[in-house]
Design a protein around this motif. Sequence first.
Motif, PDB file in Angstrom:
ATOM      1  N   LEU A   1       0.838  -1.185   0.000  1.00  0.00           N
ATOM      2  CA  LEU A   1       0.000   0.000   0.000  1.00  0.00           C
ATOM      3  C   LEU A   1       0.882   1.247   0.000  1.00  0.00           C
ATOM      4  O   LEU A   1       1.830   1.344   0.783  1.00  0.00           O
ATOM      5  N   LYS A   2       0.568   2.208  -0.858  1.00  0.00           N
ATOM      6  CA  LYS A   2       1.339   3.456  -0.916  1.00  0.00           C
ATOM      7  C   LYS A   2       0.399   4.629  -1.183  1.00  0.00           C
ATOM      8  O   LYS A   2      -0.524   4.520  -1.981  1.00  0.00           O
ATOM      9  N   GLY A   3       0.666   5.728  -0.492  1.00  0.00           N
ATOM     10  CA  GLY A   3      -0.074   6.954  -0.741  1.00  0.00           C
ATOM     11  C   GLY A   3      -1.521   6.931  -0.317  1.00  0.00           C
ATOM     12  O   GLY A   3      -2.314   7.753  -0.783  1.00  0.00           O
ATOM     13  N   SER A   4      -1.891   6.029   0.577  1.00  0.00           N
ATOM     14  CA  SER A   4      -3.282   5.923   1.022  1.00  0.00           C
ATOM     15  C   SER A   4      -3.451   6.525   2.410  1.00  0.00           C
ATOM     16  O   SER A   4      -2.503   6.634   3.187  1.00  0.00           O
ATOM     17  N   LYS A   5      -4.688   6.913   2.702  1.00  0.00           N
ATOM     18  CA  LYS A   5      -5.050   7.369   4.040  1.00  0.00           C
ATOM     19  C   LYS A   5      -5.681   6.183   4.760  1.00  0.00           C
ATOM     20  O   LYS A   5      -6.724   5.677   4.342  1.00  0.00           O
TER      21      LYS A   5
ATOM     22  N   ASP B   1       4.859   4.520   4.021  1.00  0.00           N
ATOM     23  CA  ASP B   1       4.442   4.895   2.665  1.00  0.00           C
ATOM     24  C   ASP B   1       3.024   5.433   2.601  1.00  0.00           C
ATOM     25  O   ASP B   1       2.497   5.636   1.514  1.00  0.00           O
ATOM     26  N   ASN B   2       2.385   5.635   3.761  1.00  0.00           N
ATOM     27  CA  ASN B   2       0.984   6.055   3.775  1.00  0.00           C
ATOM     28  C   ASN B   2       0.751   7.076   4.885  1.00  0.00           C
ATOM     29  O   ASN B   2       1.579   7.249   5.785  1.00  0.00           O
ATOM     30  N   GLU B   3      -0.390   7.750   4.809  1.00  0.00           N
ATOM     31  CA  GLU B   3      -0.826   8.637   5.883  1.00  0.00           C
ATOM     32  C   GLU B   3      -1.667   7.796   6.838  1.00  0.00           C
ATOM     33  O   GLU B   3      -2.792   7.413   6.503  1.00  0.00           O
TER      34      GLU B   3
END
Length: 304
Positions: free
Chosen positions: A3-7, A28-30
């Motif tokens: 998972l990347k760039g996900s909230k 890699d995520n919020e």
Amino acid sequence: MALKGSKIVVTGVTGQVAEPVAKLLARDNEVYGAARFTDDEARERLEAAGVKCVKIDLAAGEVADLPSDADYVVNFAVAKSGDWDADLDGNAGGVLWLMDHHRSARAFLHCSSTAVYQPNGHKAFKESDALGDNHRVWSFLETYSICKIAAEGAARWGAARYNLPTTIARLSVPYGDNGGWPAIHFEMMLAGAPVQVHSDAPSVYHPIHEEDIVASLPKLFRAAGTPATTVNWGGSEAVSIEEWCTYLGEITGIQPEFEPTDETISSVALDLTRMHEVIGTTDVHWKDGMRRMVAKFHPELLKG
């Protein structure tokens, strides 16, 4: 695929499983880590790893400070106080408060437990098998199995009510650099205390390393559906308590003593056919993972 760039919202984030999961995801995520946060040190550790900490109370429905526009929600929260009212509100009610708040999420993952299965000797449990009061034999987990079953029912209702793609994953024995049941057994071995195993030997489970838990999340999200998808979640190798304690003894020279008894949970072996279809096989072999676990907590004891 990671998972990347996900909230992502991770509840129960101060727990043994959720804390390392949130830390790894935060690379890699919020990531918003949700808990009651009675442990200031845990909050500091999480914030240092980039996790945004949010205080919630699931039993009271206090979830408004969580981002309602989260892409994914991973619910690791569990109430196991032994008080039936509090635990039903925290587990079943808590799931519904979360699902209501996050009804627009791309997927909702509810972490259940293989403690929901009705004990049945050495049967390898499928997801369709009978549910029951698996953990009642332990007085300190009197409410656990029933509340986990109730929470699954709530998640199924929430998936249908909110048209929220949901996966219910029944977790076996999580472990890793943040501890787990095998780590507890090793501490008992160090203290010279006997490790309880069921008299109907062997006591078989599916230990799953925290890295495999994180690696399987994207596929569990993709498997989410309405109605909810239910899947067993454990390491691909079936391993008994007797086996992992014996191995821990081999790599440290600390030999286990076993105490057979009927006053402990019996074997919960799993049929992982559906899991392997959904996420494939796990990567961390249990011996490698447990050696790494010992290296984290007691590196001075490792042989070779």
